[in-house]
Design a protein around this motif. Structure first.
Motif, mmCIF file in Angstrom:
data_model
loop_
_atom_site.group_PDB
_atom_site.id
_atom_site.type_symbol
_atom_site.label_atom_id
_atom_site.label_comp_id
_atom_site.label_asym_id
_atom_site.label_seq_id
_atom_site.Cartn_x
_atom_site.Cartn_y
_atom_site.Cartn_z
ATOM 1 N N ARG A 312 0.840 -1.186 0.000
ATOM 2 C CA ARG A 312 0.000 0.000 0.000
ATOM 3 C C ARG A 312 0.873 1.234 0.000
ATOM 4 N NH1 ARG A 312 -4.720 -1.751 4.116
ATOM 5 N NH2 ARG A 312 -6.106 -2.582 2.544
ATOM 6 N N PRO A 313 0.498 2.207 -0.785
ATOM 7 C CA PRO A 313 1.366 3.369 -0.888
ATOM 8 C C PRO A 313 1.359 4.195 0.395
ATOM 9 C CG PRO A 313 -0.683 3.712 -2.065
ATOM 10 C CD PRO A 313 -0.681 2.296 -1.632
ATOM 11 N N LYS A 314 2.501 4.788 0.652
ATOM 12 C CA LYS A 314 2.624 5.708 1.771
ATOM 13 C C LYS A 314 2.459 7.095 1.174
ATOM 14 C CE LYS A 314 6.332 6.053 4.841
ATOM 15 N NZ LYS A 314 7.634 5.495 5.184
ATOM 16 N N VAL A 315 1.553 7.846 1.703
ATOM 17 C CA VAL A 315 1.264 9.137 1.096
ATOM 18 C C VAL A 315 1.447 10.255 2.108
ATOM 19 C CG1 VAL A 315 -0.505 10.552 -0.006
ATOM 20 C CG2 VAL A 315 -0.417 8.122 -0.498
ATOM 21 N N MET A 316 2.115 11.317 1.692
ATOM 22 C CA MET A 316 2.147 12.533 2.495
ATOM 23 C C MET A 316 1.526 13.636 1.661
ATOM 24 S SD MET A 316 5.632 12.617 4.555
ATOM 25 C CE MET A 316 6.190 11.190 5.464
ATOM 26 N N LEU A 334 -11.067 17.694 2.085
ATOM 27 C CA LEU A 334 -12.089 16.649 2.150
ATOM 28 C C LEU A 334 -11.581 15.375 1.482
ATOM 29 C CD1 LEU A 334 -14.988 15.880 2.883
ATOM 30 C CD2 LEU A 334 -15.693 16.725 0.664
ATOM 31 N N PHE A 335 -10.940 15.553 0.363
ATOM 32 C CA PHE A 335 -10.404 14.384 -0.327
ATOM 33 C C PHE A 335 -9.313 13.724 0.500
ATOM 34 C CE2 PHE A 335 -8.279 11.855 -3.476
ATOM 35 C CZ PHE A 335 -9.348 11.338 -4.175
ATOM 36 N N LEU A 336 -8.459 14.539 1.088
ATOM 37 C CA LEU A 336 -7.431 13.999 1.975
ATOM 38 C C LEU A 336 -8.059 13.216 3.107
ATOM 39 C CD1 LEU A 336 -4.648 16.629 2.575
ATOM 40 C CD2 LEU A 336 -4.733 14.694 1.038
ATOM 41 N N TYR A 337 -9.120 13.813 3.647
ATOM 42 C CA TYR A 337 -9.810 13.164 4.758
ATOM 43 C C TYR A 337 -10.301 11.781 4.345
ATOM 44 C CZ TYR A 337 -12.904 12.491 8.702
ATOM 45 O OH TYR A 337 -13.507 11.996 9.817
ATOM 46 N N SER A 338 -10.930 11.741 3.185
ATOM 47 C CA SER A 338 -11.480 10.472 2.716
ATOM 48 C C SER A 338 -10.383 9.461 2.432
ATOM 49 C CB SER A 338 -12.302 10.690 1.457
ATOM 50 O OG SER A 338 -13.211 11.719 1.671
ATOM 51 N N LEU A 339 -9.297 9.961 1.891
ATOM 52 C CA LEU A 339 -8.153 9.092 1.616
ATOM 53 C C LEU A 339 -7.617 8.525 2.927
ATOM 54 C CD1 LEU A 339 -7.160 8.708 -1.242
ATOM 55 C CD2 LEU A 339 -5.269 10.222 -0.757
ATOM 56 N N ASN A 340 -7.634 9.384 3.926
ATOM 57 C CA ASN A 340 -7.201 8.998 5.255
ATOM 58 C C ASN A 340 -8.041 7.854 5.812
ATOM 59 O OD1 ASN A 340 -5.122 9.844 6.835
ATOM 60 N ND2 ASN A 340 -6.405 11.025 8.215
ATOM 61 N N LEU A 343 -6.995 4.684 3.305
ATOM 62 C CA LEU A 343 -5.592 4.263 3.245
ATOM 63 C C LEU A 343 -4.985 4.432 4.631
ATOM 64 C CD1 LEU A 343 -3.941 5.766 0.055
ATOM 65 C CD2 LEU A 343 -4.328 3.384 0.569
ATOM 66 N N PRO A 344 -4.262 3.429 5.084
ATOM 67 C CA PRO A 344 -3.752 3.529 6.450
ATOM 68 C C PRO A 344 -2.603 4.530 6.608
ATOM 69 C CG PRO A 344 -3.032 1.502 5.433
ATOM 70 C CD PRO A 344 -3.915 2.178 4.444
ATOM 71 N N LYS A 345 -1.855 4.741 5.565
ATOM 72 C CA LYS A 345 -0.632 5.513 5.763
ATOM 73 C C LYS A 345 -0.656 6.856 5.062
ATOM 74 C CE LYS A 345 2.556 1.701 6.409
ATOM 75 N NZ LYS A 345 3.427 0.832 5.615
ATOM 76 N N ASN A 402 11.724 5.679 -0.467
ATOM 77 C CA ASN A 402 11.428 5.457 -1.884
ATOM 78 C C ASN A 402 10.073 4.797 -2.136
ATOM 79 O OD1 ASN A 402 11.978 2.991 -0.901
ATOM 80 N ND2 ASN A 402 13.708 2.550 -2.239
ATOM 81 N N ARG A 403 9.266 4.663 -1.071
ATOM 82 C CA ARG A 403 7.908 4.185 -1.307
ATOM 83 C C ARG A 403 6.882 5.272 -1.050
ATOM 84 N NH1 ARG A 403 5.989 0.191 1.865
ATOM 85 N NH2 ARG A 403 7.483 0.593 3.505
ATOM 86 N N THR A 404 7.365 6.453 -0.727
ATOM 87 C CA THR A 404 6.460 7.539 -0.343
ATOM 88 C C THR A 404 6.081 8.393 -1.543
ATOM 89 O OG1 THR A 404 7.776 7.626 1.651
ATOM 90 C CG2 THR A 404 6.151 9.352 1.357
ATOM 91 N N THR A 405 4.815 8.729 -1.581
ATOM 92 C CA THR A 405 4.360 9.689 -2.567
ATOM 93 C C THR A 405 4.044 10.991 -1.836
ATOM 94 O OG1 THR A 405 3.377 7.962 -3.884
ATOM 95 C CG2 THR A 405 2.611 10.185 -4.293
#
Lengths: 482, 325
Positions: A312-316, A334-340, A343-345, A402-405
């Motif tokens: 699963r991608p790690k997203v910041m 709002l989109f960030l919230y929903s992604l949160n 997605l766990p990370k 190198n796995r973080t977006t």
């Protein structure tokens, strides 16, 4: 399968119960098994066949009650649209078609409120005077065959695609179209002709009947609206919301937007969360390895490992919430919230002057509370990208691997301050990829205090993102390639 | 109980009027000690008629597993249970080759090889000779049937319970699809094994994760919520018949009030039953504050919950004591 069930399936689909073909077949079998007589039993049975989550069960119950309060005997005469008044709890203003058409018969007896008692003419049913008028509609009305009129009305409704009706305001339009399809113009001409020729009784009779027909058509339209509109108008609104500029979305649509965004985020992550890779390290699964290698006389050619890795991608995500992008920021958050949620990370940050993490708030609070709080806490100051970059570096540069977006949401207008491109460069070197989403159009990049032209080269992608549709596309790419 | 008679009467009834058949199923469950509403009886009826598995969802302790057990009793068919857990794979759920037996047999049969190949000259001829014997080591004799395969191969109709499917991995869900839609299993070395008697399949889930659409599509979906007051009274009456009616009504009312609170874990039906048994054991005649406080740990399983509810106990009891028949 009868028509009533097909319509019911369609209504369910518009109400967010995705009934598949297989489930429709099952539903048809269920109906055959149980029949329409025992409504309560049918509801229980169909709900188990067609609705597959708790939310779907709720929607199903609502639809079922609504749908079957209109249709009492769908299996007996589905194409005649006969609505039985027996279960008349629906309280809609529309009367019902069968009744209205009944008045066509009664009208000949002179009791007809809508035509103002103007139907002086005696027994019409066999009246020879109307026949041969040249207009099929007039002939039809003169013949006074209810079934035939209903059939013609239905086919006219089909021809003008009544099933596409979405909004209350379209009722007049569709009624008119159906009437025209049935030959209203010719009938009007006939009416004029009769008036001109002094056939007063004939003219009055015809106009009275046209009135009744019009009312019947109106009822038909109302009923269709009630069947599909609840779900459909929602979908219609959502389709529009997807494509409207984020900055133009009204506050009152925020709720719809939330649902839309959540579903979008859920779908995106569902699509992508199933990728799992078997790791080539960790504990050796002895039993499986032995079994696999029996064929090689126990020599371990193929190894099997216990550990599995969920990929699963790690997203910041860093979101600009300053005044210039405030309108859009709400939705980006709002989109960030929903992604949160899905997605766990995901770690989320907000900034205008200084930058801070909002992940905790997102985890604890509802979006209605968390988003205004984030804007209040970090917004309102003039944007300083340089400062934000420094804060970002300090907070979490070490955690970028190198796995973080890394996603930046902002217009890149730094009020003349140095945007600290060097930090962005550093971030890009460490991260898997850096995405910059800018609500402004590309032609505006670099104008005034916009630093986008300097920023863009240090991003893997820099895109204009001003509608939800686009946001979805970008995020989909993000998840796909991770 | 004469189970066989029960079973036969269902077969005949199911061909009659659906409403009557469903009522009969409901009554059958009641004799088996499982009180159910029309929803549950309907889904049993439908699954029999449409040959579809039932996916049972609901909070823990509302009797999802119990439903399968009761079905096995009233249909007089053996219950085959497969408990799911993370890491469950097809070798434990579907079938496995008896590797040990295969190895042993090859060792024993080594000596026979000479006899078998007698007369064969050259490598090619020996190979041909060997091929004549077919894949005898990968035949049904060496196949170890695991629960799912057992259910399909059973000579009589079985009740197959796939418990807590949400605990299993995604891959396992995929293995299940073939069984759920066609009641068959494909074993590469042998071919397709079809069910002799289509089993009545229950899948239970606590909704710890969403099932895939493919799985849901193949199942009837039955959601069992917490029972309402009337139903829960009947359940207690059935399961703990010795308890006095007044006390029964009081304790059900108390539990129902607890469920309306914000708790980490809401008391389930099974816990109500346990509590009723406890009260019976303590010879309680009516609820009082001390009694409830001392036995609250049977209903609530978290220290926090117990602490939070302690102060509300008198209020709930007062409310519960108002309950009359």
């Amino acid at each position: 399968m009868d028509k009533a069930l097909a319509e019911f399936v369609e209504m369910l689909r518009y109400s967010d119960v995705p009934v598949t073909i297989k489930e429709t077949v099952d539903a048809a079998n269920t109906v055959r098994l149980i029949g329409y007589q025992d409504r309560g039993l049918l509801k229980i049975a169909l709900s188990q066949v067609m609705a597959k989550t708790i939310e779907e069960h709720e929607a199903f119950d609502r639809c079922f009650d609504e749908f079957f309060s209109y249709r009492i005997n769908p299996d007996f005469a589905p194409e005649e649209e006969i609505a039985d008044p027996e279960e008349d709890g629906n309280g809609e203003e529309n009367g019902n078609e069968a009744d209205v058409l009944d008045r066509l018969d009664q009208g000949s007896g002179g009791i007809n409120p809508t035509s103002g008692g103007g139907q002086g003419g005696g027994g019409l049913s066999g009246s020879p005077s109307g026949s041969g008028s040249g207009s099929p509609l007039v002939d039809l009305l003169e013949r006074n065959d209810r079934t035939e009129i209903t059939m013609t009305m239905q086919s006219a409704a089909g021809a003008v695609e009544l099933q596409n009706i979405v909004l209350m305001t379209q009722r007049g339009l569709y009624s008119r179209r159906i009437m025209e399809q049935m030959g209203l113009n010719e009938a009007n001409k006939e009416l004029f002709r009769r008036e001109r020729e002094g056939d007063e009784t004939g003219a009055r009779r015809l106009s009275g009947r046209l009135d009744i027909l019009f009312e019947a058509v109106r009822d038909l339209v109302d009923r269709q609206l009630a069947f599909t509109a609840t779900g459909k108008s929602k979908q219609f609104r959502q389709d529009i919301l997807k494509n409207v500029r984020l900055s133009n979305v009204e506050q009152r649509d925020f709720k719809h937007m939330r649902e839309l965004v959540r579903r979008m985020a859920k779908r995106l992550t569902d699509l992508n969360s199933r990728v799992r890779k078997v790791k080539n390290r960790g504990h050796l699964d002895i039993r499986k390895t032995m079994r696999r290698n029996v064929a090689y006389d126990g020599v371990m050619f193929e190894t099997h490992w216990k550990q599995k890795q969920k990929d699963r991608p790690k997203v910041m995500a860093v979101c600009d919430v300053s005044g210039s992008v405030a309108q859009v920021a709400r939705f980006l958050l709002l989109f960030l919230y929903s992604l949160n949620e899905v997605l766990p990370k995901v770690r989320s940050f907000a900034f205008s002057g200084t930058l801070g993490e909002v992940t905790d708030n997102f985890n604890k609070m509802s979006p209605e509370d968390a988003i205004p709080l984030a804007i209040e806490k970090f917004g309102g100051r003039s944007t300083d990208y340089g400062r934000a970059m420094e804060d970002f570096k300090e907070l979490c540069l070490d955690e970028i691997d190198n796995r973080t977006t890394v996603i930046f949401l902002g217009d890149g207008r730094s009020n003349g301050a140095d945007p600290r491109i060097d930090i962005l460069k550093e971030v890009k070197q460490r991260a898997k990829r850096v995405i910059w989403l800018n609500p402004e159009r590309k032609s505006a990049w670099g104008s005034g205090d916009s630093e986008m032209l300097r920023i863009a080269p240090y991003c893997t992608t820099a895109e204009t993102c001003n509608t939800l549709g686009k946001l979805e596309l970008i995020i989909r790419d993000l998840l796909k390639s991770s | 109980m004469n189970n066989n008679k029960n079973w036969n009467c269902y077969v005949t009834l199911i061909d009659k009027d659906p409403a009557a058949a469903i009522e009969e199923i409901r009554a059958g469950f009641e004799t088996a000690g499982y009180i159910c509403d029309r929803h549950i009886a309907t889904s049993i009826y439908l699954s029999q008629k449409l040959d579809k598995p039932i996916l049972v969802e609901g909070p823990p302790g509302v009797g999802k597993t119990e439903l399968a057990k009761a079905s096995s009793e009233i249909f007089a068919s053996p219950l085959i249970r497969l408990q799911c857990y993370e890491g469950l794979d097809e070798s434990k759920a579907l079938y496995e080759w008896k590797y040990g037996k295969q190895l042993l047999y090859t060792q024993i049969l080594k000596e026979k090889l000479g006899d078998l190949l007698e007369g064969a000259v050259g490598l090619e001829a020996s190979m041909d000779k060997l091929h004549e014997f077919g894949d005898s080591f990968y035949s049904e004799k060496f196949l170890e049937a695991r629960p799912l395969l057992q259910a399909l191969k059973s000579e009589e109709k079985t009740v197959l319970l796939i418990d807590e499917i949400d605990k299993a991995d995604h891959e396992f869900e995929a293995y299940l699809l073939e069984i759920l839609s066609d009641y068959q299993i494909s074993v590469p070395e042998i071919g397709t094994i079809r069910a002799k008697n289509k089993p009545l399949v229950f899948l239970t889930s606590n909704n710890s994760r969403e099932m895939s659409d493919a799985l849901k599509r193949r199942c009837l979906h039955l959601y069992i919520p917490f029972p309402d007051t009337a139903l829960e009274r009947r359940i207690i009456q059935k399961r703990v018949p010795e308890i006095e009616e007044d006390l029964r009504n009081q304790l059900v009312s108390f539990v129902q009030q607890l469920r309306a609170q914000d708790l980490k874990k809401l008391p389930a039906v099974s816990e109500t039953i346990d509590w009723a048994r406890t009260l019976l054991l303590l010879h309680a005649e009516k609820l009082d504050v001390d009694l409830v406080r001392n036995t609250l740990n049977i209903l609530l399983k978290f220290e926090d919950d117990i602490d939070n509810m302690n102060s509300d106990v008198p209020k709930f009891i007062a409310e519960a004591l108002k309950e009359r028949v």
